[in-house]
Design an enzyme around this catalytic site. Structure first.
Site, PDB file in Angstrom:
ATOM      1  N   LYS A  47       0.816  -1.222   0.000  1.00 29.33           N
ATOM      2  CA  LYS A  47       0.000   0.000   0.000  1.00 29.33           C
ATOM      3  C   LYS A  47       0.847   1.269   0.000  1.00 29.33           C
ATOM      4  O   LYS A  47       0.596   2.179  -0.777  1.00 29.33           O
ATOM      5  CB  LYS A  47      -0.900   0.049   1.249  1.00 29.33           C
ATOM      6  CG  LYS A  47      -2.054  -0.917   1.248  1.00 29.33           C
ATOM      7  CD  LYS A  47      -3.005  -0.640   2.418  1.00 29.33           C
ATOM      8  CE  LYS A  47      -2.345  -0.723   3.779  1.00 29.33           C
ATOM      9  NZ  LYS A  47      -1.980  -2.088   4.205  1.00 29.33           N
ATOM     10  N   ARG A  54     -10.367   1.304   8.243  1.00 26.06           N
ATOM     11  CA  ARG A  54     -10.111  -0.120   8.506  1.00 26.06           C
ATOM     12  C   ARG A  54     -11.175  -0.765   9.363  1.00 26.06           C
ATOM     13  O   ARG A  54     -11.086  -1.972   9.637  1.00 26.06           O
ATOM     14  CB  ARG A  54      -8.800  -0.288   9.266  1.00 26.06           C
ATOM     15  CG  ARG A  54      -7.589   0.107   8.486  1.00 26.06           C
ATOM     16  CD  ARG A  54      -6.361  -0.475   9.134  1.00 26.06           C
ATOM     17  NE  ARG A  54      -5.246   0.385   8.861  1.00 26.06           N
ATOM     18  CZ  ARG A  54      -4.009  -0.048   8.651  1.00 26.06           C
ATOM     19  NH1 ARG A  54      -3.735  -1.327   8.716  1.00 26.06           N
ATOM     20  NH2 ARG A  54      -3.051   0.792   8.389  1.00 26.06           N
ATOM     21  N   ARG A 112      11.570  -6.814   5.000  1.00 32.83           N
ATOM     22  CA  ARG A 112      11.566  -5.376   5.275  1.00 32.83           C
ATOM     23  C   ARG A 112      12.083  -5.099   6.684  1.00 32.83           C
ATOM     24  O   ARG A 112      12.761  -4.096   6.925  1.00 32.83           O
ATOM     25  CB  ARG A 112      10.138  -4.819   5.125  1.00 32.83           C
ATOM     26  CG  ARG A 112      10.064  -3.329   5.426  1.00 32.83           C
ATOM     27  CD  ARG A 112       8.697  -2.747   5.164  1.00 32.83           C
ATOM     28  NE  ARG A 112       7.782  -3.010   6.256  1.00 32.83           N
ATOM     29  CZ  ARG A 112       6.483  -2.707   6.223  1.00 32.83           C
ATOM     30  NH1 ARG A 112       5.955  -2.175   5.136  1.00 32.83           N
ATOM     31  NH2 ARG A 112       5.714  -2.956   7.251  1.00 32.83           N
ATOM     32  N   ARG A 144      11.272  -1.835  11.445  1.00 29.97           N
ATOM     33  CA  ARG A 144      10.027  -1.359  12.042  1.00 29.97           C
ATOM     34  C   ARG A 144       9.662  -2.209  13.249  1.00 29.97           C
ATOM     35  O   ARG A 144       9.723  -3.439  13.184  1.00 29.97           O
ATOM     36  CB  ARG A 144       8.912  -1.424  10.993  1.00 29.97           C
ATOM     37  CG  ARG A 144       8.330  -0.070  10.682  1.00 29.97           C
ATOM     38  CD  ARG A 144       7.311  -0.167   9.584  1.00 29.97           C
ATOM     39  NE  ARG A 144       6.039  -0.718  10.054  1.00 29.97           N
ATOM     40  CZ  ARG A 144       4.942  -0.731   9.321  1.00 29.97           C
ATOM     41  NH1 ARG A 144       4.960  -0.238   8.095  1.00 29.97           N
ATOM     42  NH2 ARG A 144       3.834  -1.247   9.800  1.00 29.97           N
TER      43      ARG A 144
HETATM   44  P1  ADP Z   1       0.313  -2.137   7.795  1.00 30.76           P
HETATM   45  O1  ADP Z   1       0.161  -1.936   6.329  1.00 30.76           O
HETATM   46  O2  ADP Z   1       1.381  -3.096   8.138  1.00 30.76           O
HETATM   47  O3  ADP Z   1      -0.974  -2.419   8.498  1.00 30.76           O
HETATM   48  P2  ADP Z   1       0.424   0.695   8.531  1.00 30.76           P
HETATM   49  O4  ADP Z   1       1.647   1.513   8.440  1.00 30.76           O
HETATM   50  O5  ADP Z   1      -0.674   1.017   7.603  1.00 30.76           O
HETATM   51  O6  ADP Z   1       0.927  -0.797   8.385  1.00 30.76           O
HETATM   52  O7  ADP Z   1      -0.141   0.746  10.028  1.00 30.76           O
HETATM   53  C1  ADP Z   1       0.667   0.435  11.142  1.00 30.76           C
HETATM   54  C2  ADP Z   1      -0.167   0.366  12.416  1.00 30.76           C
HETATM   55  O8  ADP Z   1      -0.766   1.652  12.678  1.00 30.76           O
HETATM   56  C3  ADP Z   1      -1.358  -0.604  12.384  1.00 30.76           C
HETATM   57  O9  ADP Z   1      -0.988  -1.937  12.686  1.00 30.76           O
HETATM   58  C4  ADP Z   1      -2.257   0.016  13.469  1.00 30.76           C
HETATM   59  O10 ADP Z   1      -1.812  -0.282  14.775  1.00 30.76           O
HETATM   60  C5  ADP Z   1      -2.063   1.511  13.248  1.00 30.76           C
HETATM   61  N1  ADP Z   1      -3.070   2.049  12.293  1.00 30.76           N
HETATM   62  C6  ADP Z   1      -2.811   2.581  11.077  1.00 30.76           C
HETATM   63  N2  ADP Z   1      -3.949   2.956  10.475  1.00 30.76           N
HETATM   64  C7  ADP Z   1      -4.965   2.635  11.317  1.00 30.76           C
HETATM   65  C8  ADP Z   1      -6.376   2.739  11.266  1.00 30.76           C
HETATM   66  N3  ADP Z   1      -7.008   3.266  10.199  1.00 30.76           N
HETATM   67  N4  ADP Z   1      -7.092   2.284  12.324  1.00 30.76           N
HETATM   68  C9  ADP Z   1      -6.499   1.767  13.397  1.00 30.76           C
HETATM   69  N5  ADP Z   1      -5.169   1.625  13.511  1.00 30.76           N
HETATM   70  C10 ADP Z   1      -4.404   2.045  12.489  1.00 30.76           C
END
Ligand code: ADP
Length: 187
Positions: free
Chosen positions: A13, A88, A127, A133
């Site tokens: 993404k 989400r 990664r 990370r």
């Molecule tokens: P990934 O693609 O691995 O899920 P992201 O960088 O999009 O990674 O998100 C990392 C973390 O940030 C998620 O696992 C969650 O804890 C938090 N997060 C990001 N976006 C949301 C969201 N829309 N709702 C709830 N938690 C979120």
């Protein structure tokens, strides 16, 4: 254009959102990136988010929704945006629908990048070696996948019913996948 980008962790993404937002000249808004920046800066928001992120759980809707409402209210998002990793959960879908309706807008597309689970776990472990990370350990990666499957994947149905869902195969090179996404957005 107003676009949301969905897909399991590791589907690409973030990479694709960077390419597509440049191509379409709209801001790329990644909730995960905003949280990571806040964690890095040690802000109140970062402190709140970190305990969930480290476990692979979602940050509570109230926290995420307030942050996104604020971000979408900024000038650069007035003419379009690409949301990466939001919505989400069902309450997040409702929040976004409300924000769009208040502005008199509609969502143009919800792009779901699909990917094979084992393939993405391997990508994320790789990664982890490069970026380090905090949430890229195997246990947390598997939890993030479960949470995605349980909470987010079913929401694509809502966007299918609205007629805006575009499913794109995320396997292949970065260029192949961005080509597919741009083609799907032209449909
Ligand atoms: P990934 O693609 O691995 O899920 P992201 O960088 O999009 O990674 O998100 C990392 C973390 O940030 C998620 O696992 C969650 O804890 C938090 N997060 C990001 N976006 C949301 C969201 N829309 N709702 C709830 N938690 C979120």
């Amino acid at each position: 254009m107003r676009i949301v980008l969905m897909g399991p962790p590791g589907a690409g993404k973030g990479t694709q959102a960077t390419v597509i937002s440049q191509e379409l000249n709209i801001p790329h808004i990644s909730t995960g990136e905003i949280f990571r920046r806040n964690v890095g800066e040690g802000t109140e928001l970062g402190i709140q988010a970190k305990e969930y992120m480290d476990k692979g759980e979602y940050v509570p809707d109230s926290v995420v929704n307030a942050m996104v409402a604020d971000r979408l209210g900024q000038d650069d998002a007035a003419h379009g945006f690409l949301l990466d990793g939001y919505p989400r959960t069902a309450p997040q879908v409702a929040e976004l629908n409300g924000i769009l309706a208040d502005g008199g807008y509609e969502l143009d597309a919800a792009v779901e990048i699909t990917a094979d689970t084992e393939e993405v776990v391997q990508r994320l472990l790789k990664r982890a070696e490069v970026e380090g990370r905090a949430d890229d350990t195997e246990e947390v990666i598997r939890r993030r996948m479960e949470v995605y499957a349980a909470e987010t994947e079913p929401l694509t149905r809502l966007y299918a019913d609205q007629g805006v869902l575009r499913q794109v195969d995320g396997m292949g090179s970065v260029e192949e996948v961005s080509g597919r996404i741009l083609a799907a957005l032209r449909d």
